[in-house]
Design an enzyme around this catalytic site. Structure first.
Site, PDB file in Angstrom:
ATOM      1  N   SER A   1     -80.345  63.391  -6.185  1.00 33.67           N
ATOM      2  CA  SER A   1     -80.439  63.423  -4.876  1.00 33.67           C
ATOM      3  C   SER A   1     -80.012  61.838  -4.225  1.00 33.67           C
ATOM      4  CB  SER A   1     -80.689  65.017  -3.921  1.00 33.67           C
ATOM      5  OG  SER A   1     -82.157  64.649  -3.721  1.00 33.67           O
TER       6      SER A   1
ATOM      7  N   ASP B   1     -87.111  73.840 -19.293  1.00 35.66           N
ATOM      8  CA  ASP B   1     -87.863  73.475 -18.768  1.00 35.66           C
ATOM      9  C   ASP B   1     -89.265  73.538 -18.951  1.00 35.66           C
ATOM     10  OD1 ASP B   1     -89.943  73.051 -16.322  1.00 35.66           O
ATOM     11  OD2 ASP B   1     -87.686  74.471 -15.270  1.00 35.66           O
TER      12      ASP B   1
ATOM     13  N   GLU C   1     -48.146  91.017   8.545  1.00 30.47           N
ATOM     14  CA  GLU C   1     -47.153  91.081   9.669  1.00 30.47           C
ATOM     15  C   GLU C   1     -46.197  92.340   9.061  1.00 30.47           C
ATOM     16  OE1 GLU C   1     -47.632  86.891  11.246  1.00 30.47           O
ATOM     17  OE2 GLU C   1     -48.054  88.293  13.039  1.00 30.47           O
TER      18      GLU C   1
ATOM     19  N   MET D   1     -83.213  73.857  -7.938  1.00 37.31           N
ATOM     20  CA  MET D   1     -81.499  73.888  -8.744  1.00 37.31           C
ATOM     21  C   MET D   1     -80.775  74.085 -10.126  1.00 37.31           C
ATOM     22  SD  MET D   1     -80.122  72.201  -5.568  1.00 37.31           S
ATOM     23  CE  MET D   1     -78.811  71.821  -5.945  1.00 37.31           C
TER      24      MET D   1
ATOM     25  N   GLY E   1     -48.646  87.465   7.608  1.00 42.28           N
ATOM     26  CA  GLY E   1     -47.219  87.632   7.602  1.00 42.28           C
ATOM     27  C   GLY E   1     -46.965  88.718   6.789  1.00 42.28           C
TER      28      GLY E   1
ATOM     29  N   ALA F   1     -47.244  83.133   5.430  1.00 43.69           N
ATOM     30  CA  ALA F   1     -47.011  81.980   4.837  1.00 43.69           C
ATOM     31  C   ALA F   1     -46.932  81.087   4.190  1.00 43.69           C
ATOM     32  CB  ALA F   1     -46.829  81.711   6.678  1.00 43.69           C
TER      33      ALA F   1
ATOM     34  N   GLU G   1     -55.477  84.025  10.145  1.00 43.63           N
ATOM     35  CA  GLU G   1     -54.682  83.207  10.252  1.00 43.63           C
ATOM     36  C   GLU G   1     -55.326  81.826  11.268  1.00 43.63           C
ATOM     37  OE1 GLU G   1     -53.145  85.434  10.465  1.00 43.63           O
ATOM     38  OE2 GLU G   1     -50.823  85.651  10.053  1.00 43.63           O
TER      39      GLU G   1
ATOM     40  N   GLU H   1     -87.627  64.532  -9.093  1.00 41.18           N
ATOM     41  CA  GLU H   1     -86.723  63.685  -8.641  1.00 41.18           C
ATOM     42  C   GLU H   1     -87.772  62.388  -9.040  1.00 41.18           C
ATOM     43  OE1 GLU H   1     -83.522  63.336  -7.802  1.00 41.18           O
ATOM     44  OE2 GLU H   1     -83.591  62.167  -5.822  1.00 41.18           O
TER      45      GLU H   1
HETATM   46  P1  NAI Z   1     -88.050  72.037  -8.379  1.00 42.29           P
HETATM   47  O1  NAI Z   1     -89.143  71.437  -7.887  1.00 42.29           O
HETATM   48  O2  NAI Z   1     -87.596  73.441  -7.640  1.00 42.29           O
HETATM   49  O3  NAI Z   1     -87.394  71.903  -9.736  1.00 42.29           O
HETATM   50  C1  NAI Z   1     -87.745  71.097 -11.050  1.00 42.29           C
HETATM   51  C2  NAI Z   1     -87.875  71.500 -11.775  1.00 42.29           C
HETATM   52  O4  NAI Z   1     -88.017  70.648 -13.332  1.00 42.29           O
HETATM   53  C3  NAI Z   1     -88.866  72.999 -12.058  1.00 42.29           C
HETATM   54  O5  NAI Z   1     -88.966  73.913 -12.898  1.00 42.29           O
HETATM   55  C4  NAI Z   1     -90.340  71.957 -12.981  1.00 42.29           C
HETATM   56  O6  NAI Z   1     -90.845  72.051 -13.690  1.00 42.29           O
HETATM   57  C5  NAI Z   1     -89.101  71.173 -14.522  1.00 42.29           C
HETATM   58  N1  NAI Z   1     -89.047  69.989 -15.193  1.00 42.29           N
HETATM   59  C6  NAI Z   1     -89.756  69.390 -14.268  1.00 42.29           C
HETATM   60  N2  NAI Z   1     -90.208  68.467 -15.124  1.00 42.29           N
HETATM   61  C7  NAI Z   1     -89.829  68.692 -16.112  1.00 42.29           C
HETATM   62  C8  NAI Z   1     -89.910  68.319 -18.118  1.00 42.29           C
HETATM   63  N3  NAI Z   1     -90.226  67.116 -18.043  1.00 42.29           N
HETATM   64  N4  NAI Z   1     -89.511  68.849 -18.287  1.00 42.29           N
HETATM   65  C9  NAI Z   1     -88.659  70.230 -18.226  1.00 42.29           C
HETATM   66  N5  NAI Z   1     -88.100  70.693 -17.563  1.00 42.29           N
HETATM   67  C10 NAI Z   1     -89.512  69.809 -15.590  1.00 42.29           C
HETATM   68  O7  NAI Z   1     -86.550  70.818  -7.835  1.00 42.29           O
HETATM   69  P2  NAI Z   1     -85.067  71.294  -7.473  1.00 42.29           P
HETATM   70  O8  NAI Z   1     -85.001  70.973  -5.381  1.00 42.29           O
HETATM   71  O9  NAI Z   1     -84.595  71.673  -7.726  1.00 42.29           O
HETATM   72  O10 NAI Z   1     -84.922  69.408  -7.606  1.00 42.29           O
HETATM   73  C11 NAI Z   1     -83.706  69.420  -8.962  1.00 42.29           C
HETATM   74  C12 NAI Z   1     -83.150  67.719  -8.786  1.00 42.29           C
HETATM   75  O11 NAI Z   1     -82.188  68.839  -8.231  1.00 42.29           O
HETATM   76  C13 NAI Z   1     -83.557  66.663  -7.895  1.00 42.29           C
HETATM   77  O12 NAI Z   1     -83.925  65.278  -8.547  1.00 42.29           O
HETATM   78  C14 NAI Z   1     -83.905  66.788  -6.848  1.00 42.29           C
HETATM   79  O13 NAI Z   1     -83.258  65.869  -5.984  1.00 42.29           O
HETATM   80  C15 NAI Z   1     -81.745  67.465  -7.121  1.00 42.29           C
HETATM   81  N6  NAI Z   1     -81.626  67.893  -5.898  1.00 42.29           N
HETATM   82  C16 NAI Z   1     -82.030  69.088  -5.015  1.00 42.29           C
HETATM   83  C17 NAI Z   1     -81.978  69.591  -3.674  1.00 42.29           C
HETATM   84  C18 NAI Z   1     -82.600  70.412  -3.043  1.00 42.29           C
HETATM   85  O14 NAI Z   1     -81.867  70.603  -2.167  1.00 42.29           O
HETATM   86  N7  NAI Z   1     -83.791  70.987  -3.664  1.00 42.29           N
HETATM   87  C19 NAI Z   1     -80.170  69.215  -3.617  1.00 42.29           C
HETATM   88  C20 NAI Z   1     -79.446  68.763  -4.308  1.00 42.29           C
HETATM   89  C21 NAI Z   1     -80.166  68.026  -5.073  1.00 42.29           C
END
Ligand code: NAI
Length: 721
Positions: free
Chosen positions: A434, A348, A120, A329, A117, A67, A142, A407
Site C-alpha cells: 500500500s 503463508d 415502465e 488481504m 424503461g 434506456a 434511474e 509491509e
Molecule cells: P496481515 O498482517 O493481515 O497479513 C500478512 C500475512 O503475511 C500474515 O498472514 C503473515 O503471516 C504473512 N507473512 C508474513 N511474512 C511472511 C513470509 N515471510 N512468508 C509468508 N507469509 C508471510 O496484513 P494485510 O493487511 O493483509 O496486508 C498485506 C499487504 O497488503 C501489506 O503489504 C499491506 O500494506 C497491503 N495492503 C493492506 C491493506 C489493508 O487495508 N490492510 C490495503 C491494501 C494493501
C-alpha cells in the site's frame, strides 16, 4: 426500420411480440425499438382480427434492461435544454399511454431482468407475469444515475402499489426479486420459465380487461394520493428523509422524484405524466446526471478499455493464481479468485496460518449460504479450489502471483526471490503493497519487467477498485496481463504510475489532513465532520483518521521524511496534529483504544471529551459550505497535480479511483470531473480565494492556471471534441 420485434399472430387473434434488439446481449430501449413498438401498438389497436397482445423478449434471461444510457451521457455536453430533454420523456410516455388506453389488452411476459424503461413498459401493460427465477429482478434504478423513470414510472408505480411502498423503490433504486415483486403487487403472477408464455395466453383467453385501474371510474391511489398521505404524515416525511439525507441539494434526482409522486398522484394520469417529463428534462439537462452516468455506468462498465490497456497484446487468462501471505488481504483475494473459478495456492509461513486464510473464505461462504445466495455444493467446489500451503514448490505453474505479506521491504524481497525460484519464466509478479514504491520492490526480482503493483482495497470481496501500479521497468505485456486479471476478478482497474502514495492514498490523505488543520484552526469538530458528510463523503475526516489510525499516518510521514521526498510529496498539513495525537495525547486511533472519538462498547462512537481542551474552538465559526468546498477542492487539486505529474494519465482513472476507492462524492463524477463541473477557470479562482484565507496549499499550479486560461477541460466534451 430494423426488425427489433418479432410479430406472430395465433389463430385466435393473439399477437406475440418478442423484443430482440440486434447485436446486443440484452435488450435496451433504442430509438428503433421505440418506433417499432409504437407502430405495432397501432397495428394491434386498429386490426379487428387482433384481440390482444403479449410483450416478451427474445433474449435468454432478460426482458429489457432500460434506456441506453450512452445516448444520455453526452446530452449535457451537447448543451441539451431542459425542454428538449423533457421531449424525450414525453415521446416515450405518449407511446406507452397509447398502449394502455388503445382498447386492446396487453400482457407483459417478463422472462428475466426488467429494469428502468423495461419495467415502465411492463407497467403500461394490463397484466404482468414474471418468471420465477433467482436471476430475475425488476426495478427502477434511474435515481442511481441521477435521473428519474421518465416513461411513467413515477406515476404508475405509486398508483399501482401505493405511495408508501413505491417511494423506497423509486428513491433508492432498489430492485426486487420475483417473490417480493408479487407480494408488493408489481406483477400479478409468477410462472416457471416454460409456462410463462402459456400463462400470458391463458389470461388473454379468459376475460381480459384493457383498462388500467387508474383509468377506471372512482379509482383512488392505494393508501391515499399525495395530499392525503402527506396529512397522514407517513410517506412523504420518510420520503423526504430518504431524498435528502445529509447531502442536501447535491443530488437533485430524489427530490425531483418526490415532487413527481407528490404532485402527479393528485392529478389525472395524463397531467402526472407531463409533470414527470418536466422534471426528467431538468435532470437530464443538468451536470449531476451526466457525472453519475459517465463515471458509474459508462466508465466503470468499460474500465478495461478505458484504463488504457496497451494495444496489440492478446488477451490473457489466469488459470492458476499464487498468493503470498494469507492475512487479511491475501485471504480476501483468494476468496474472490476462487469465486470466479481460478485455482488458488494460498501460501503463508506456516500451514496453519495459510489454513486460517482459507477459513476466511469458508466463513464468508457460510454467510452467503444462510442468505440463500449459494449452495453447499458450490461452496465445496469453491473451497476445493483454494490450496493452503507453506511450501513454495506448490507455486509451480502459476500464471500470476500476488504478494500480500507484511509491509516490510526485506520480507517482501525474500518472498519474491523464493517464489521466482519455482515460478514459470512467464509468470507475472504483483505486489499488493500500500505504500512502498513498486520500482524499488522490483529490485528484488530477476524479471523487473514482469513486476507490477496491484493495490486491492479492504475488504477485498466488497471493494470494486484495484490500482494497477506501473513501475519504471514494468512492460506493456505485464500491464495488459494485470488488467486482464483484474477484469477476470470482475473488479475495476485504474492505471497509476509509480509514485509515493500512488494515487488514492495520496488524495485521501489531503482529506484527513485538511480536517485536522480545521481542528487546529479552531473549527468545532462536529462541524468539521458535518461538512465532510454534507459534501457527500461517507464519513467525516476525523472519523476516517481514527479508522486509518494516526499511528499509520505518522509512520508514513516518518518514512517520507527518511526518504527525503520533495516537499510536494509530503503530507505536512496535518503533521503537527498527528504527532501530538500519537505522542502527547496518546490517542493514536480506533484500534489503539480511541482517537478523535471514543468507542464505548455497545454504544455509538462519540467525540472524545478531551478534544475541546486540546484544540479549543474559536468563537467565530466558518461557514459549513465553505468547509465542504475546502475538502472537495483540496482533493481535486491534489488529483490535478497527479495528472500534471503523469501519475495518472487518463482522467477517467482518477474519477473512478476517487469514487470507488476513497468515497469522493458520486454527484461530482469524481475528482477531475468535479473541476470540469465547477469549470476549470472557476475552480482556479475558488482555489486562489481559499489560498488567501487558508494558506498556500490551495495555490493552483502554473500548469493548472494555463489550462484555466485555455479553458481546457479534463474530459473532452461533445463540443470540444
Ligand atoms: P496481515 O498482517 O493481515 O497479513 C500478512 C500475512 O503475511 C500474515 O498472514 C503473515 O503471516 C504473512 N507473512 C508474513 N511474512 C511472511 C513470509 N515471510 N512468508 C509468508 N507469509 C508471510 O496484513 P494485510 O493487511 O493483509 O496486508 C498485506 C499487504 O497488503 C501489506 O503489504 C499491506 O500494506 C497491503 N495492503 C493492506 C491493506 C489493508 O487495508 N490492510 C490495503 C491494501 C494493501
Amino acid at each position: 426500420m430494423t426488425n427489433t420485434i418479432r410479430f406472430e399472430l395465433s389463430d385466435d387473434g393473439i399477437a406475440l411480440l418478442s423484443i430482440d434488439v440486434p447485436d446486443r446481449p440484452m435488450n435496451v430501449l433504442t430509438p428503433d425499438l421505440q418506433a417499432e413498438l409504437a407502430a405495432l401498438v397501432e397495428r394491434v389497436a386498429s386490426s379487428d382480427s387482433i384481440k390482444g397482445a403479449i410483450l416478451t423478449s427474445g433474449k435468454v434471461g432478460g426482458f429489457v434492461a432500460g434506456a441506453d444510457l450512452k445516448d444520455f451521457v453526452g446530452a449535457y455536453d451537447r448543451g441539451i435544454t431542459a425542454a428538449q430533454a423533457a421531449a424525450i420523456s414525453r415521446d416515450m410516455s405518449a407511446s406507452l399511454r397509447r398502449l394502455e388506453s388503445c382498447g386492446k389488452p396487453f400482457v407483459a411476459a417478463i422472462n428475466g431482468l426488467a429494469l428502468g424503461g423495461g419495467l415502465e413498459l411492463c407497467l403500461a401493460c394490463h397484466y404482468r407475469v414474471l418468471v420465477d427465477d433467482a436471476k430475475a429482478v425488476v426495478g427502477l434504478p434511474e435515481v442511481n444515475v441521477g435521473l428519474l423513470p421518465g416513461a411513467g414510472g413515477t406515476q404508475r408505480l405509486p398508483r399501482l402499489i401505493g405511495i408508501q411502498a413505491a417511494l423506497p423503490l423509486l428513491l433508492q433504486g432498489r430492485s426486487v426479486k420475483p417473490a417480493e415483486a408479487l407480494k408488493l403487487g408489481i406483477v400479478h403472477e409468477l410462472a416457471d420459465a416454460d409456462q410463462l408464455i402459456a400463462r400470458a395466453y391463458a389470461w388473454l383467453r379468459g376475460t381480459p380487461s384493457a383498462e388500467q385501474p387508474w383509468d377506471r371510474k372512482g379509482y383512488r391511489v392505494p393508501g391515499g394520493a399525495g395530499p392525503l398521505a402527506a396529512h397522514a404524515g407517513v410517506s412523504f416525511t420518510s420520503g423526504t428523509a430518504l431524498a435528502t439525507g445529509s447531502t442536501q441539494g447535491n443530488y437533485p434526482a430524489p427530490l425531483a422524484i418526490l415532487s413527481c409522486v407528490f404532485e402527479g398522484t393528485q392529478l389525472a394520469m395524463d397531467v402526472g405524466l407531463r409533470i414527470e417529463s418536466k422534471y426528467f428534462g431538468k435532470l437530464l439537462s443538468g451536470p449531476v446526471a451526466r457525472n453519475l452516468m459517465r463515471t458509474l455506468f459508462v466508465n466503470k462498465g468499460a474500465a478495461e478499455k478505458l484504463a488504457s490497456r496497451p494495444s496489440g497484446i492478446p488477451k490473457s487468462r489466469v488459470g492458476k493464481l499464487g498468493i503470498l501471505g494469507a492475512g487479511m488481504m491475501g485471504a480476501g483475494i483468494a476468496h474472490v479468485a476462487a469465486q470466479v473459478g481460478m485455482q488458488v495456492v494460498l501460501l503463508d509461513s506456516t500451514l496453519e496460518l495459510a489454513q486460517k486464510g482459507r477459513d476466511y473464505s469458508a466463513r464468508l461462504l457460510a454467510r452467503e449460504l444462510k442468505k440463500g445466495r449459494t449452495t453447499g455444493e458450490r461452496i465445496e467446489a469453491q473451497l476445493a479450489r483454494i490450496k493452503a500451503t507453506a511450501d513454495y514448490a506448490d507455486l509451480d505453474a502459476c500464471d500470476l502471483v500476488v504478494e500480500a505479506v507484511f509491509e516490510q521491504r526485506d520480507i517482501k524481497a525474500a518472498v519474491t526471490a523464493s517464489a521466482e525460484a519455482v515460478l514459470p519464466a512467464s509468470a507475472t509478479f504483483a505486489s499488493n503493497t500500500s505504500t512502498l514504491p513498486i520500482t524499488g520492490l522490483a529490485k528484488a526480482s530477476k524479471r523487473p519487467q514482469q513486476f507490477i503493483g496491484l493495490h486491492f482495497f479492504s475488504p477485498v470481496e466488497r471493494m470494486p477498485l484495484v490500482e494497477v501500479i506501473v513501475g519504471e521497468q514494468t512492460s506493456d505485456e505485464t500491464i495488459a496481463k494485470a488488467l486482464d486479471f483484474v477484469g477476470q476478478l470482475r473488479k475495476t482497474p485504474i492505471i497509476v504510475h509509480d509514485s509515493p502514495g500512488f494515487f488514492t492514498s495520496r488524495v485521501i490523505m489531503t482529506y484527513t489532513h485538511e480536517g485536522m488543520r480545521m481542528l487546529e484552526d479552531g473549527v468545532a469538530p462536529a462541524l468539521i465532520e458535518s461538512a465532510g458528510r454534507r459534501a457527500g463523503f461517507p464519513v467525516g475526516p476525523l472519523a476516517l483518521s481514527d479508522e486509518v489510525t494516526m499511528a499509520l499516518m505518522q509512520s508514513i510521514i516518518k518514512q517520507q521524511e527518511a526518504d527525503a521526498l520533495p516537499e510536494h510529496h509530503r503530507s505536512t498539513t496535518g503533521r503537527s496534529v498527528i504527532f501530538r495525537m500519537v505522542d502527547e495525547l496518546k490517542r493514536a486511533g480506533r484500534r489503539y483504544g480511541g482517537g478523535f472519538y471514543d468507542y464505548p462498547e455497545q454504544e455509538p462512537k462519540r467525540l472524545w471529551s478531551g478534544l475541546a481542551a486540546a484544540y479549543p474552538t474559536s468563537a467565530e465559526q466558518a461557514d459549513i459550505d465553505e468547509l465542504s468546498r475546502r475538502f472537495l477542492s483540496i482533493m481535486a487539486l491534489e488529483s490535478a497535480r497527479c495528472f500534471e505529474e503523469g501519475v495518472i494519465t487518463n482522467p477517467a482513472d482518477a474519477d473512478l479511483g476517487s469514487v470507488l476507492g476513497i468515497g469522493y462524492p458520486t454527484w461530482t463524477g469524481g475528482v477531475l470531473s468535479y473541476i470540469d463541473t465547477v469549470g476549470v477557470a472557476n475552480f482556479v479562482e475558488q482555489c486562489r480565494r481559499l489560498a488567501e484565507r487558508c494558506g498556500p496549499r490551495f495555490l493552483p499550479s502554473t500548469w493548472l492556471q494555463e489550462r484555466a486560461r485555455a479553458a481546457t477541460n479534463f474530459h473532452p466534451t461533445a463540443s470540444t471534441g
